[in-house]
Design an enzyme around this catalytic site. Sequence first.
Site, PDB file in Angstrom:
ATOM      1  N   SER A 179      -4.486  12.429  -6.634  1.00 51.01           N
ATOM      2  CA  SER A 179      -3.703  12.604  -5.401  1.00 51.01           C
ATOM      3  C   SER A 179      -3.114  11.307  -4.863  1.00 51.01           C
ATOM      4  O   SER A 179      -2.163  11.335  -4.082  1.00 51.01           O
ATOM      5  CB  SER A 179      -4.561  13.268  -4.318  1.00 51.01           C
ATOM      6  N   ASP A 202      -5.016  10.414   6.121  1.00 52.21           N
ATOM      7  CA  ASP A 202      -5.971  11.497   6.356  1.00 52.21           C
ATOM      8  C   ASP A 202      -7.357  10.973   6.012  1.00 52.21           C
ATOM      9  O   ASP A 202      -7.593   9.774   6.104  1.00 52.21           O
ATOM     10  CB  ASP A 202      -5.578  12.763   5.582  1.00 52.21           C
ATOM     11  N   HIS A 250      -6.613   9.436   1.961  1.00 52.17           N
ATOM     12  CA  HIS A 250      -5.408   8.824   1.418  1.00 52.17           C
ATOM     13  C   HIS A 250      -4.791   7.791   2.361  1.00 52.17           C
ATOM     14  O   HIS A 250      -4.752   8.006   3.575  1.00 52.17           O
ATOM     15  CB  HIS A 250      -4.385   9.911   1.098  1.00 52.17           C
TER      16      HIS A 250
END
Length: 362
Positions: free
Chosen positions: A39, A324, A327
Amino acid sequence: MTKDTLKWLMVIAVLVVSKSQSCVHGAPQVPCFFIFGDSLADNGNNNLLTTLAKVNYAPYGIDYPGGVRTGRFSNGKITVDILAEFLGFETPIPPFATTEGQDIVKGLNYASGAAGIRAETGSNMGGHISLDQQLLNHQITILRIASILRTNTLQTLQYLNKCLYSVGMGNNDYFNNYFMPQFYPTSKRYTPEQYASVLIDQYTSQILTLYNKYGARKVALVGLGLIGCTPNAISKTKGTTCIDEWNSSAQLFNQKLVPLVDQLNTNLTDAKFIYVNSTGMSSGDPTSVGFKVLNVGCCPVNNVGQCVLSGTPCQNRSEYVFWDSFHPTEASNQITAFRTYKSVDPTDNYPMDVSHLVQLKL
């Protein structure tokens, strides 16, 4: 003025100069750039999957050009976007999932949120594209490139030899595997030392596939960061401290990745592999460069640590290290990308940084 402050000021100054120079130098420093990862590098490959690990909704992308919700796990650009700018690419490297035609000859991004070295990693989140599948996707790309360039297999591989490859895997093999005993048996089956060895053995095979079958000759292997110091981890200690066990486990992996780089460079003399020291880059003092919030993300999060749908994020996003619970913000990514491209500290990359890697004549 402290050493850390001087270092960060140098980063900012060189960052501005380097980005302005990369925009006027014409052709990119490599003909193509291929990205494998999780991610931290996913730019939309998960959007069409049935998974919790996709973020093509507001407030993600609030600072991306046009405010587009691309599926990047950040408020704006991710590290590989910015690295592509330093390399001289005029546009970001596009996602494999939705890209066809001539654009693929300049590279593709295969990264997938929740993906890992191990096939089962991230299954708790739903669909994902493991590193093995990302490599198979690259095989499809090679056939397409051969068709576009009208080249035979050897000529296609010679073209791919000149490209840059970034591979950043392993975070989810801890986050979404080893440290989730309710879903996976790995922590019962292996000690942290054993698990790091198992991961590196599989990773070695995957990297050799990239070299032997798919033409990779200039490869950046991104190490694990301080996974025990994410807002998600800190929240488990009531917001007070990092989880040392998580960091030490990640370091066991990194400590085996560096000798692997040496081994690959010794055995494969027509290629060059580098180690990107993510832990080292995140170990300085972020407040020296203007970050003020280090232990929580900028947006309100849901039960998997991603921003709540249409939640209102913080206004001062450049002051937050994290977007978040997992990340980084674009502001963090800018610094990581620059230090990957051009080392600020001698330990940032080993044995060289990306700016030197791409200049090699192999």
